[in-house]
Motif scaffolding. Structure first.
Motif, mmCIF file in Angstrom:
data_model
loop_
_atom_site.group_PDB
_atom_site.id
_atom_site.type_symbol
_atom_site.label_atom_id
_atom_site.label_comp_id
_atom_site.label_asym_id
_atom_site.label_seq_id
_atom_site.Cartn_x
_atom_site.Cartn_y
_atom_site.Cartn_z
ATOM 1 N N GLU A 30 -7.661 -2.966 8.970
ATOM 2 C CA GLU A 30 -7.380 -2.200 7.922
ATOM 3 C C GLU A 30 -6.157 -1.223 8.483
ATOM 4 O OE1 GLU A 30 -8.026 -1.745 4.225
ATOM 5 O OE2 GLU A 30 -8.275 -3.848 4.828
ATOM 6 N N ARG A 40 0.848 -1.254 -0.070
ATOM 7 C CA ARG A 40 -0.011 -0.125 -0.074
ATOM 8 C C ARG A 40 0.761 1.387 -0.033
ATOM 9 N NH1 ARG A 40 -5.329 -1.139 2.890
ATOM 10 N NH2 ARG A 40 -5.532 -3.117 3.331
ATOM 11 N N CYS A 94 2.542 -7.607 2.688
ATOM 12 C CA CYS A 94 2.552 -6.362 2.423
ATOM 13 C C CYS A 94 3.752 -5.791 1.658
ATOM 14 C CB CYS A 94 2.682 -5.596 3.881
ATOM 15 S SG CYS A 94 0.924 -5.771 4.708
ATOM 16 N N LYS A 141 -2.388 -1.228 6.982
ATOM 17 C CA LYS A 141 -1.653 0.082 6.168
ATOM 18 C C LYS A 141 -0.565 0.370 7.067
ATOM 19 C CE LYS A 141 -6.014 2.211 4.890
ATOM 20 N NZ LYS A 141 -7.011 3.200 4.927
ATOM 21 N N PHE A 169 1.178 6.524 4.296
ATOM 22 C CA PHE A 169 0.554 6.440 5.407
ATOM 23 C C PHE A 169 1.238 6.673 6.694
ATOM 24 C CE2 PHE A 169 -1.814 3.675 8.858
ATOM 25 C CZ PHE A 169 -3.059 4.290 8.646
#
Length: 336
Positions: free
Chosen positions: A238, A174, A269, A242, A178
């Motif tokens: 979630e 991702r 990930c 993240k 973040f």
């Protein structure tokens, strides 16, 4: 028509750990496949806090209710996942009524008790051998853990494999933005407890930012001792996915885990792992490709930092909870 499976475990929510994750995902996959899984967990009983680890709840005076629940459910298969009070009660029930059952070995119980209370490891394994001896099968995550148990007197003929899985749809590469801390970002996710050897991570002389996700009996002490480390507390779902995907290296400092599911989450990930070359990491990581394992954890960190995200993701795709649950189902034994 599916099987009626009684699953007894002392490890359950509010605990968040690899054992609970394995049990939850395995049972979910079995139910989705048409089997009827009945969980007997501490939240059905009166509990007390575990000494030295109050977030773990121990059922007390539980045998009469365990007996009633099992009588009412009348299972085709019985699996005892843990060696705690509920596991002991279910074991007693099976032996009393001459019912076959399986067990699983998730945790280095003897080593943990030694670290917390000083009880000799040999005495802990004496208890574990006694607990598992009547089982038809003992489900074990890796060949390395099995070899250790056999060396400690367990019967190799009882040992069968029950691997682990990862949700590759949730745990996926991702946006790195973040997390906005100074990079590189090194991440630990798990219990904040003595057996996880967190000091080895927190004392690492590496650049960037260290983040610890999790809770446990050492959290308050470590937050004071390491003010420059970011301690987030528990994360799930979630938000956790993240956070993990935004890290640059996942650091796994434990020397006592039997597997380490969080390493699979990190790999899914696209995040490489730095770890010691011990049971758990050796069974999962491809050294110098998806992780770096060295006795010098600083060197392992910088080695992992140079690895490729795509290789990590590709390895994680080989693990699934569907395969894990199929293994589990195949290992169960009829009660009579």
């Amino acid at each position: 028509m599916g099987l009626k499976i009684a699953f007894i475990t002392d490890a359950w929510y509010p605990q968040i750990n690899g054992v609970v994750t394995t049990i939850e995902n395995t049972c979910k996959a079995l139910n989705n496949g048409g089997d009827d899984v009945f969980l007997i967990t501490p939240d059905r009983f009166y509990t007390i806090p575990c000494p030295s680890y109050p977030s773990i709840k121990l059922a007390i005076f539980c045998y009469p209710k365990v007996r009633r629940l099992l009588n009412e459910f009348a299972p085709d298969r019985i699996h005892i996942a843990t060696e705690g009070p509920l596991g002991l009660a279910a074991r007693k029930y099976c032996l009393k009524y001459k019912l076959a059952f399986s067990t699983s070995f998730h945790t280095l119980f003897a080593e943990y008790i030694n670290l917390r209370f000083g009880m000799p490891v040999a005495l802990g394994y004496r208890f574990l051998r006694w607990f598992h001896k009547p089982a038809s099968h003992i489900m074990i995550a890796t060949a390395r853990v099995e070899a250790n148990l056999v060396n400690r007197g367990f019967d190799k003929a009882q040992c069968v494999r029950w691997s682990r899985g990862v949700d590759v749809d949730r745990f996926r590469p991702r946006d790195k933005n973040f997390i906005s801390y100074r990079r590189p970002i090194s991440l630990y996710v798990g219990r904040v407890a003595i057996e996880k050897n967190l000091h080895a991570f927190l004392n690492l002389p590496v650049s960037g930012t260290k983040i610890v996700v999790g809770d446990g009996p050492q959290l308050h002490k470590l937050k004071k001792q390491f003010p420059d480390v970011v301690f987030t507390g528990f994360q799930t779902g979630e938000h956790l996915a993240k956070t993990m995907a935004a890290a640059d290296v996942f650091v796994f400092p434990s020397r006592t885990d039997t597997f380490g599911i969080v390493m699979l989450d990190a790999l899914a990930c696209g995040v490489p792992v730095a770890a010691y070359p011990v049971q758990g990491p050796i069974d999962i990581l491809i050294n110098n490709k998806t992780g770096c394992m060295q006795e010098d954890l600083q060197q392992a960190f910088y080695g992992a930092l140079a690895l490729h995200s795509e290789d990590c993701r590709q390895q994680a795709l080989g693990y699934s909870w569907q395969n894990c649950s199929a293994q589990f189902l195949n290992n169960l034994v009829p009660v009579t």
